[in-house]
Scaffold this active site. Sequence first.
Site, short mmCIF file in Angstrom:
data_model
loop_
_atom_site.label_atom_id
_atom_site.label_comp_id
_atom_site.label_asym_id
_atom_site.label_seq_id
_atom_site.Cartn_x
_atom_site.Cartn_y
_atom_site.Cartn_z
N ARG A 67 0.85 -1.17 0.00
CA ARG A 67 0.00 0.00 0.00
C ARG A 67 0.89 1.24 0.00
NH1 ARG A 67 -4.06 2.50 4.68
NH2 ARG A 67 -5.11 3.97 3.27
N HIS A 68 0.42 2.30 -0.62
CA HIS A 68 1.14 3.57 -0.61
C HIS A 68 1.35 4.07 0.82
CE1 HIS A 68 -2.64 5.44 0.45
NE2 HIS A 68 -3.21 4.75 -0.52
N ARG B 67 -1.17 9.56 3.47
CA ARG B 67 -1.69 10.55 2.52
C ARG B 67 -2.71 11.45 3.19
NH1 ARG B 67 -6.52 8.77 2.68
NH2 ARG B 67 -7.16 6.61 2.23
N ARG C 238 -0.24 9.18 -5.55
CA ARG C 238 0.34 8.69 -4.29
C ARG C 238 1.03 7.34 -4.45
NH1 ARG C 238 -5.11 8.81 -3.90
NH2 ARG C 238 -6.27 6.85 -3.60
N ASP D 161 -4.98 0.04 -0.19
CA ASP D 161 -5.49 -0.84 0.87
C ASP D 161 -6.54 -1.80 0.30
OD1 ASP D 161 -7.28 1.24 0.40
OD2 ASP D 161 -7.63 1.69 2.52
#
Length: 377
Positions: free
Chosen positions: A41-42, A45, A109, A292
């Site tokens: 996952r990034h 944010r 992102r 996610d």
Amino acid sequence: MRGTCQTSGSKSLYVSLLFLIFVLLESVSGRNLTFATLIYRHGDRSPIETYPNALHKESEWPQGFGQLTTLGMQQQHELGQYIKKRYSNFLSPTYKREEIYVQSTDVDRTIMSAQVNLAGLFPPSTSEMWNPQILWQPIPIYVIPKSFRPKLRYPIFDCPRYKKLLRETMASREFRDKIQPYRNFLKTIADHSGYDMRSLRNLYTFKVWNVQDTLLCESIHNYTLPTWATEDVKAKLEQLTVLSLSSLFGIYKREEKARLQGGLLVKNILENISNAAKYPGKRKMLIYSAHDTTLGALQMALNTYNEKLPPYAACQIFELYQEDTGEYTIEMYFRNDTSRDPYPITLPGCSFACPLQKFSDLVAPILVDNWENECRS
């Protein structure tokens, strides 16, 4: 006599330990890591979308909504450093384009997360340094457009059959039993947030998720929270968000949903792993920078979801080993806590080091040959 007995016992223990070490070394040396796939996952944010009565608007976030923060950059850099350490005896110490391939969804992102992750994974060596003032080197990231199959971003809503399954899910006893205890709570959230009850109950509007996510982002970055956002309220919102994620990909007809969602990614991962086993080459690692919901869809398809929201920079790992017998096995891990080693994950119906053929057989029910046709059925 007592001293002699202790000495004899110590020697015996010493010999036993040496034998154990020898056996372990033989075991370790008898299997080789041959390929790895990582999906993360990034990083942290700003909120994706705020709710109508929110205290803070998009203009109050430095880059607006849905953008990677400096904290998110730090999280991904740490993950990159971890990957470098974990695979220090597998990957070359310097970047080799033949060894690694990185893909990302077409979102700021995730692209930025992949960039900073690679900065932690492959800081330039002396020979790679092109500017001594910048400890970074460019590494290609391949962006997957929205129209591409299989996608990295889930859920995919342009699938009539899947949308029908979501409607059935919301009408199912399984879902109604799980959401019933929150009925009064949802009325309270509707009053505070400005959303109506119907929107909050609807799985694919993400309205409960928006409220929970906005409060989480604001809390992490020390923004003022509304007075009604107590710890108990935030905890219940998180529980409802987990329910939303579970309902999107499971709870009701999980296997059929998996065929239309996360099973697409499972199929892609399995194909790459199988090709690495059949045709060993220079490519050692595939990395996917995603979301996610990507991890949720993937883990729900594999029936390994832990009923928790995947945190920022959480990473799902697939490792392919060749055993000393020549057989290939797959091991899975989930890194969702930087304070400890990743959690080992066992595919239901198999051992932790799952034989590749058995892994393939077990996931076969969620793999689809013609996605478009199944979506229309």
